[in-house]
Design an enzyme around this catalytic site. Structure first.
Site, PDB file in Angstrom:
ATOM      1  N   LEU A  38       0.609  -0.900  -0.013  1.00 40.76           N
ATOM      2  CA  LEU A  38       0.157  -0.080  -0.172  1.00 40.76           C
ATOM      3  C   LEU A  38       0.896   1.065  -0.026  1.00 40.76           C
ATOM      4  CD1 LEU A  38      -2.742  -0.872   2.123  1.00 40.76           C
ATOM      5  CD2 LEU A  38      -2.975  -0.734   0.282  1.00 40.76           C
ATOM      6  N   ILE A  41       4.753   2.702  -5.428  1.00 42.88           N
ATOM      7  CA  ILE A  41       6.351   2.764  -5.466  1.00 42.88           C
ATOM      8  C   ILE A  41       7.127   4.331  -4.337  1.00 42.88           C
ATOM      9  CG2 ILE A  41       7.606   3.383  -7.081  1.00 42.88           C
ATOM     10  CD1 ILE A  41       7.345   0.739  -6.932  1.00 42.88           C
ATOM     11  N   CYS A  42       5.599   5.270  -4.602  1.00 44.56           N
ATOM     12  CA  CYS A  42       6.263   6.371  -4.318  1.00 44.56           C
ATOM     13  C   CYS A  42       6.338   6.086  -3.353  1.00 44.56           C
ATOM     14  CB  CYS A  42       5.408   7.394  -4.400  1.00 44.56           C
ATOM     15  SG  CYS A  42       5.313   9.004  -3.848  1.00 44.56           S
ATOM     16  N   ILE A 183      15.343  11.327 -11.336  1.00 45.05           N
ATOM     17  CA  ILE A 183      16.169  10.598 -10.403  1.00 45.05           C
ATOM     18  C   ILE A 183      17.494  10.247 -10.206  1.00 45.05           C
ATOM     19  CG2 ILE A 183      15.464   7.814 -10.370  1.00 45.05           C
ATOM     20  CD1 ILE A 183      12.738   7.979 -11.784  1.00 45.05           C
ATOM     21  N   HIS A 443      10.754  38.866   5.833  1.00 47.61           N
ATOM     22  CA  HIS A 443      12.036  39.111   6.508  1.00 47.61           C
ATOM     23  C   HIS A 443      12.709  38.673   7.837  1.00 47.61           C
ATOM     24  CE1 HIS A 443      16.453  41.097   5.717  1.00 47.61           C
ATOM     25  NE2 HIS A 443      15.986  41.574   7.207  1.00 47.61           N
TER      26      HIS A 443
END
Length: 464
Positions: A38, A41-42, A183, A443
């Site tokens: 689950l 790939i990521c 990649i 800033h």
């Protein structure tokens, strides 16, 4: 009896699991089919664990340069096994998080190989057993895998894909990276910071070729300064893999072939969509170069079949897939979703220095017929960047000279992947230069370079 759903999602990557969650939120009975882990790939082998590796390399880099900050660090070393273990732990934690989200949203998970067997029908096979599922709508989110070179088949020992590079059995001493996309460059950056001698070969005339030309030129200079060998307009002609290393024949831009010896090779030359053996052909689902063709709401040419993520058209990015997951779920539920506009999808590369961009490059804007105004602001003019010791980089903005529309933004330097979303929101809101000029930036922050770049496009930069 086949189990019946309103929506079945085939694949649980960042597109698939988000599509499932949004479908469930909209009251649709939802199931998800996954053959491996689950999160896809990521989460397990891509975006997330690589960032864990790169974080370790970043800290190692700072430790080696402690004296630049008035600090002392001695006997610094890196334990690649421990670094990989931490990376895998991060992936495991997030995998468990997705598992929790499936339970929380009452999404049924079917583990196994899914295949479309007819309109509204899908079979799931695991350990020799098959179950039949039916649904009014099926979302194909099967993703993609690394592309092999015909003469450089990955063996996991000497020739690696990204997956092997994430769990190395040993630290490379001399590394060849084929391909300089996100990649390839990320792994080149990681292993270079960890002490490997890195060579990058790119067939195009510049590294990270999808980025703005100024970004590419700056990155190449930075990588060379870090000690990498960069060969553009070049190609690997042949690899000879031995027990202790790899011999590579590399044809340079001058046409001459040079031979080099490397301990390991990473092949990062693109992706191949996972469309084989899932029943697309039998249903007549249209594809181009293997990628499923969809309309702007992710619908295929076959009613009831939708597709999202890397299995469809570029850009092949996790956040694009997730956004498509929401679009497709809302389309199925009849919520009249907005269509995907690829011009507003940011891209990030987590090398050192980082790269982030959204919209058209200067060259692409001119090719499209725009008269442009371009602003650039170097980080050397930014107080926070100097204080951080990260004065390497710049922000570049591209505007339509006639209307003031923000056409594109391109950044290279520290933390730009965290800042690009400001420009992405601006593009989504169809912001002109006036709104950006009137925005108050805090800033001291590196984000002030974004403001200055806009001002520079109109001859109003304050700090350079």
């Amino acid at each position: 009896m086949a189990e019946n759903y309103d929506v079945i999602v085939l694949g649980s990557g960042p597109g698939g699991y988000v599509a499932a969650i949004r479908s469930a939120q909209l009251g649709l009975k939802t199931a998800i089919v996954e053959r491996e882990n689950l999160g896809g790939i990521c989460l397990n082998w891509g975006c997330i664990p690589t960032k864990a590796l790169l974080r370790s390399a970043e800290i190692f880099h700072y430790m080696q340069h402690a004296k630049d900050y008035g600090l002392a660090a001695e006997k610094i070393s890196a334990d690649i096994e421990a670094i990989v273990k931490r990376s895998r732990g991060v992936a495991k934690q997030l995998n468990q998080g997705v598992t929790h989200l499936m339970k929380k949203n009452k999404i049924t998970v079917h583990m196994g190989d899914g295949k479309l067997t007819g309109k509204g029908k899908l079979s799931v096979t695991k350990d020799g057993k098959t179950e039949e599922l039916t649904a009014r709508n099926i979302i194909v989110a099967t993703g993609a895998r690394a592309r092999d070179l015909p003469f450089a088949k990955a063996d996991g020992k000497r020739v690696w894909t990204y997956r092997h590079a994430m769990t190395p059995s040993e630290m490379p001493t001399k590394l060849l990276v084929i391909g300089s996309g996100a990649i390839g460059i990320e792994f080149a950056s990681f292993y270079n910071d960890m002490g490997a001698d890195v060579t990058v070969v790119e067939m195009m005339d510049r590294v990270v070729p999808v980025e703005d030309a100024d970004v590419s030129a700056f990155l190449e200079k930075a990588l060379k300064k870090q000690g990498m060998t960069i060969m553009t307009g070049a190609g690997v002609e042949k690899l000879e893999v031995g027990a202790n290393g790899v011999k590579a024949a590399i044809k340079g831009k001058d046409g001459k072939v040079v031979n080099g010896d490397f301990s390991h090779v990473i092949v990062a030359v693109g992706i191949v969509p996972n469309t084989e053996n899932i029943g697309l052909e039998e249903l007549g689902i249209k594809s181009e170069r293997g990628h499923i063709v969809t309309d702007p709401t992710c619908k295929t040419n076959v009613d009831g079949i939708w597709a999202i993520g890397d299995v469809t058209a570029p850009p092949w990015l996790a956040h694009k897939a997730s956004h498509e997951g929401v679009i497709v779920a809302e389309a199925i539920a009849g919520k009249h979703p907005h269509a995907m506009d690829v011009r507003n999808i940011p891209g990030c590369t987590y090398c050192h220095p980082q790269i982030a961009s959204v919209g058209l490059t200067e060259a692409k804007a001119k090719e499209a017929g725009y008269e442009v105004k371009v602003g650039m602001f170097p980080f050397i003019g930014n107080g926070k960047a100097i204080a951080l010791g990260e004065a390497e980089g710049f922000t570049k903005t591209v505007f339509d000279a006639k209307t003031g529309e923000l056409l594109g933004a391109h950044m290279i330097g520290a933390e730009v992947t965290e800042m690009i979303q400001g420009y992405t929101i601006g593009k989504t809101l169809e912001t002109t230069e006036a709104e950006l000029m009137h925005t108050v930036f805090p800033h001291p922050t590196i984000s002030e370079s974004m403001h200055e770049s806009v001002l520079a496009a109109y001859g109003r930069a304050l700090h350079i």
